[in-house]
Enzyme design. Sequence first.
Site, PDB file in Angstrom:
ATOM      1  N   ALA A  72       0.762  -1.380  -0.150  1.00 49.44           N
ATOM      2  CA  ALA A  72      -0.117  -0.081  -0.140  1.00 49.44           C
ATOM      3  C   ALA A  72       0.896   1.225   0.006  1.00 49.44           C
ATOM      4  CB  ALA A  72      -0.683  -0.092   1.176  1.00 49.44           C
TER       5      ALA A  72
ATOM      6  N   TYR B 107       1.225   3.692  -6.736  1.00 53.95           N
ATOM      7  CA  TYR B 107       0.164   2.629  -6.149  1.00 53.95           C
ATOM      8  C   TYR B 107      -1.019   2.288  -6.867  1.00 53.95           C
ATOM      9  CZ  TYR B 107      -3.187   0.871  -2.845  1.00 53.95           C
ATOM     10  OH  TYR B 107      -4.169   0.078  -2.295  1.00 53.95           O
TER      11      TYR B 107
END
Length: 319
Positions: free
Chosen positions: A74, A141
């Site tokens: 993440a 991401y």
Amino acid sequence: MKAKVLVTGSSGFIGSALSNEFLTRGYEVIGASRTNTIESSKFSFYKIPGLSEYIDWKPLFEEVDVIIHTAARAHILNDRATDPLSEFNKVNVDATIELAKQAISAKVKRFVFISSVGVSGSRTKGRPLDENIAYEPVEAYAISKLLAEKKLTDVVRGTNTELVIIRPTLVYSHEAPGNFKNLLKLVSTKLPLPFGSTQNKRSFVFLDNLVDFIILAAKHPKAAGNSYLISDGHDISTNALISNLRLGMGVRKGLFPFAAILMKGVLSVLGRRKMYSQLFEDLQVDISKARVELAWTPILGVEDALKLTGKRYIADKKR
């Protein structure tokens, strides 16, 4: 849907809350993660190494109908990777596709992939994001999540495994990691903060609301083959965000006006341009698709959820 589900990342922020709620609702859960944080007679733990390594998932699939894939690389504050996108892709794309291929071979019925609102964009100008808008990922991401979505769609095509994609907005709770954790620390002080004139509009999603939607999407027939943007269903300014958190914390509002353009300059000099975007720019999503197709309504409104988050945060600090 069988009473046994597989939750990857079961010790993570979303995965642990999801696993516990599945258990509360009477499901049997297999959790896969590096560490175990859950003790229950209906919970089985499968220890896995880092997702960048090969994992044989097949022993877990015999009684599993649904996989909820929350595990991911993440957002990382102060990421020191030489090639961040490559590192994100190893985990968020390659490992995800390997898991999906093994699931398809084992005839797992449904694969629920937790993606990100960042796939759709990092800000809005006038019109809220919806599932039909052109993809505009900005950060590594989000780019990796979009690539995973596309490859998953290709991999499941023509198979008996159904794919459901969920794109949450920023997920918050009193135990949230990252920038929201830092914001909670700041808001819990009695310091006056420069957000008194902030009138931006942003969509957020309370962790309990997201978990409730994931469980619905894991079993609802109409969710198969669909993607959903998810939020609390009501947009809020940074001013109101902090005010409601402080109400829950029992802290005086303490906000004063400060020109956004000046704050942009200050944060840019400090290397915090992303923080400016999150605090002062708009990012709105339209959750009509989830409301209409799946008849879903957030279990708690954003203002009440923020107050509860503030209250829980202070209660935890006092322990």
